[in-house]
Design a protein around this motif. Structure first.
Motif, PDB file in Angstrom:
ATOM      1  N   UNK A 196      11.181 -66.810 127.312  1.00 14.47           N
ATOM      2  CA  UNK A 196      12.125 -67.920 126.757  1.00 14.47           C
ATOM      3  C   UNK A 196      12.504 -67.575 125.380  1.00 14.47           C
ATOM      4  N   UNK A 197      13.540 -67.679 125.078  1.00 17.52           N
ATOM      5  CA  UNK A 197      14.344 -67.285 123.962  1.00 17.52           C
ATOM      6  C   UNK A 197      15.251 -68.362 123.159  1.00 17.52           C
ATOM      7  N   UNK A 198      14.783 -68.566 121.805  1.00 20.04           N
ATOM      8  CA  UNK A 198      15.806 -69.695 121.211  1.00 20.04           C
ATOM      9  C   UNK A 198      16.837 -69.242 120.383  1.00 20.04           C
ATOM     10  N   UNK A 199      17.924 -69.428 120.733  1.00 14.36           N
ATOM     11  CA  UNK A 199      19.272 -68.819 119.908  1.00 14.36           C
ATOM     12  C   UNK A 199      19.741 -69.632 119.060  1.00 14.36           C
ATOM     13  N   UNK A 200      20.527 -69.180 118.040  1.00 14.06           N
ATOM     14  CA  UNK A 200      21.284 -69.940 117.330  1.00 14.06           C
ATOM     15  C   UNK A 200      22.771 -69.795 117.516  1.00 14.06           C
ATOM     16  N   UNK A 201      23.855 -70.601 116.759  1.00 14.68           N
ATOM     17  CA  UNK A 201      25.175 -70.546 117.133  1.00 14.68           C
ATOM     18  C   UNK A 201      25.805 -69.337 116.215  1.00 14.68           C
ATOM     19  N   UNK A 202      25.076 -69.250 115.210  1.00 13.58           N
ATOM     20  CA  UNK A 202      25.473 -67.761 114.325  1.00 13.58           C
ATOM     21  C   UNK A 202      26.481 -68.508 113.138  1.00 13.58           C
ATOM     22  N   UNK A 203      26.642 -69.909 113.177  1.00 14.27           N
ATOM     23  CA  UNK A 203      27.737 -70.482 112.121  1.00 14.27           C
ATOM     24  C   UNK A 203      28.788 -70.835 112.831  1.00 14.27           C
ATOM     25  N   UNK A 204      29.053 -70.491 114.087  1.00 13.15           N
ATOM     26  CA  UNK A 204      30.271 -70.699 115.126  1.00 13.15           C
ATOM     27  C   UNK A 204      29.809 -72.061 115.809  1.00 13.15           C
ATOM     28  N   UNK A 205      30.081 -72.950 115.490  1.00 15.20           N
ATOM     29  CA  UNK A 205      29.669 -74.277 116.114  1.00 15.20           C
ATOM     30  C   UNK A 205      30.140 -74.491 117.604  1.00 15.20           C
ATOM     31  N   UNK A 206      31.224 -73.993 117.751  1.00 13.15           N
ATOM     32  CA  UNK A 206      31.688 -74.022 119.011  1.00 13.15           C
ATOM     33  C   UNK A 206      31.045 -73.156 120.136  1.00 13.15           C
ATOM     34  N   UNK A 207      30.168 -72.539 119.823  1.00 16.74           N
ATOM     35  CA  UNK A 207      29.567 -71.505 121.018  1.00 16.74           C
ATOM     36  C   UNK A 207      28.296 -72.410 121.369  1.00 16.74           C
ATOM     37  N   UNK A 208      27.933 -73.541 120.786  1.00 19.85           N
ATOM     38  CA  UNK A 208      26.876 -74.435 121.269  1.00 19.85           C
ATOM     39  C   UNK A 208      27.184 -75.040 122.798  1.00 19.85           C
ATOM     40  N   UNK A 209      28.426 -75.456 122.946  1.00 19.05           N
ATOM     41  CA  UNK A 209      28.578 -76.321 124.080  1.00 19.05           C
ATOM     42  C   UNK A 209      29.390 -75.268 124.912  1.00 19.05           C
ATOM     43  N   UNK A 210      29.584 -74.096 124.720  1.00 16.19           N
ATOM     44  CA  UNK A 210      30.357 -73.128 125.471  1.00 16.19           C
ATOM     45  C   UNK A 210      29.190 -72.469 126.544  1.00 16.19           C
ATOM     46  N   UNK A 211      29.017 -72.917 127.550  1.00 19.71           N
ATOM     47  CA  UNK A 211      28.034 -72.343 128.611  1.00 19.71           C
ATOM     48  C   UNK A 211      28.200 -71.051 128.821  1.00 19.71           C
ATOM     49  N   UNK A 212      29.001 -70.360 128.527  1.00 18.77           N
ATOM     50  CA  UNK A 212      29.366 -68.887 129.040  1.00 18.77           C
ATOM     51  C   UNK A 212      28.988 -68.154 127.749  1.00 18.77           C
TER      52      UNK A 212
END
Length: 389
Positions: A196-212
């Motif tokens: 398991x790996x926890x990732x961040x959105x790197x400051x681009x908030x739109x990535x979090x809701x993008x399941x791709x």
């Protein structure tokens, strides 16, 4: 809290590199987020065996600093306990892994991990031992490269001279977005022997809701870096989404996964992770009335927490706070808090980065005062051994 599943169809693609070690045979997670496979050992972050009675812990607990194990560490981040009681610790900025004698505190550098590009919150972050470590001697590491965040594995050869004990890294997973902030970084093998790996959105908030996208997610992989069997979205490593910056992963005695998450300006979170669920960021920070989002187990103002590592012991999740300079105890009943959280060690040791089980009622705790945001004292950074209840 009530948890609501969010249905979605995913056509995710991650650039994966595989190599020749067994991918394991862990089964898919259960409906409550727990693993259905019988573990062959103790899960990272877990101290209670599967099938043990579930009891509500006391509302009030305690913490005693039993001893200082080691001092003089530079930007420590990840921690991996060895079977003999020694500890492996990663240095974010120096990109090295060091073995710390669990009794004397003596430090031996294994070597430097090539390809690490430290900057901002990135660098050499989480480390974990292979489920087959006794036979394959493989150490996994999550780090920021010049182009992305990635996970590699290396053979640890104790027979070689100090500084030369790490084998060449084998990249098992790459393509996680990188940034000056929010690189995630915690990795752990679960009771199902999956990574398991926890990732961040790197400051681009739109990535979090993008399941791709791989940013702002919890990923579940085989040890070879493939999407794990039974993941909620077909052919995808994504296990849960809608996260801002996940840096803590731990399983309780019933094999249920919990994760800590940095908020922005209002609420930090402890979440109970259910496969496929949406945890709200950036539409929601903390609790929300939107039934499409999974609400947190508990939440804190950002100056009280800024949470990084978590561990499970004595019926509670223990959460290390960076900005909060304290260790939180969250007693659990199932996947809900059974009493108000308690703060310990407040402003005694500065920023707290990583907490890990040390057996029975003990925890390892790693400070983080040399990371550029703390006020380091002469002996910083350090590893402490705690006795908790």
């Amino acid at each position: 809290m009530q948890r609501r599943a969010v249905s979605a169809v995913l056509a995710a693609a991650a650039l994966l590199l595989t190599a020749g070690c067994s991918s394991g045979d862990g089964g898919p997670p259960g409906e409550d987020g727990s693993a259905t496979a019988t573990p062959t050992g103790t899960a990272a972050g877990s101290s209670s065996p599967e099938g043990s009675p579930e009891e509500t812990p006391p509302a009030k607990g305690s913490v005693k600093v039993a001893r200082t194990v080691a001092t003089g560490l530079s930007t420590p981040w990840g921690l991996a306990p060895l079977a003999d009681g020694d500890l492996l610790v990663s240095s974010r900025d120096e990109a090295t892994i060091t073995r710390v004698d669990g009794r004397t505190g003596e430090k031996t550098e294994l070597g430097e991990v090539p390809g690490v590009s430290p900057s901002g919150e990135g660098g050499l972050l989480g480390i974990a031992l292979s489920p087959e470590y006794a036979s394959d001697h493989m150490v996994y590491a999550y780090f920021t490269s010049a182009s992305d965040n990635r996970i590699v594995r290396m053979i640890y050869d104790e027979g070689k001279p100090a500084g030369e004990q790490l084998g060449a890294p084998d990249t098992v997973f790459r393509g996680i977005p990188k940034g000056m902030i929010h690189n995630g970084g915690r990795i752990a093998f679960g009771p199902d022997r999956m990574l398991y790996a926890g990732t961040g959105e790197s400051g681009d908030t739109g990535l979090s809701q993008d399941k791709e996208s791989l940013g702002g997610k919890i990923l579940r992989l085989t040890p070879d870096g493939e999407p794990a069997p039974g993941n909620p979205f077909p052919d995808s490593p994504v296990y849960s989404y809608g996260h801002r910056n996940v840096q803590g992963l731990a399983w309780d005695g019933k094999q249920r996964l919990f994760a800590s998450e940095f908020g922005q300006d209002t609420w930090d979170e402890l979440n109970a992770i259910k496969p496929g669920d949406n945890y709200g960021w950036p539409e929601a920070e903390g609790e929300s009335d939107d039934g499409g989002f999974h609400n947190p187990v508990d939440q804190w103002t950002t100056d009280e927490a800024s949470p990084s590592g978590i561990a499970y012991a004595e019926g509670s999740i223990w959460m290390a706070g960076l900005g909060g300079d304290r260790l939180w105890r969250i007693p659990l009943k199932g996947t809900e808090a059974s009493a108000d959280p308690q703060a310990f060690l407040e402003e005694e040791y500065g920023r707290l980065r990583t907490v890990a089980p040390a057996g029975k009622n003990k925890l390892w705790l790693v400070t983080s005062n040399t990371d550029g945001r703390g006020d380091p004292k002469e002996d910083d950074d350090r590893i402490l051994e705690l006795e908790v209840s």
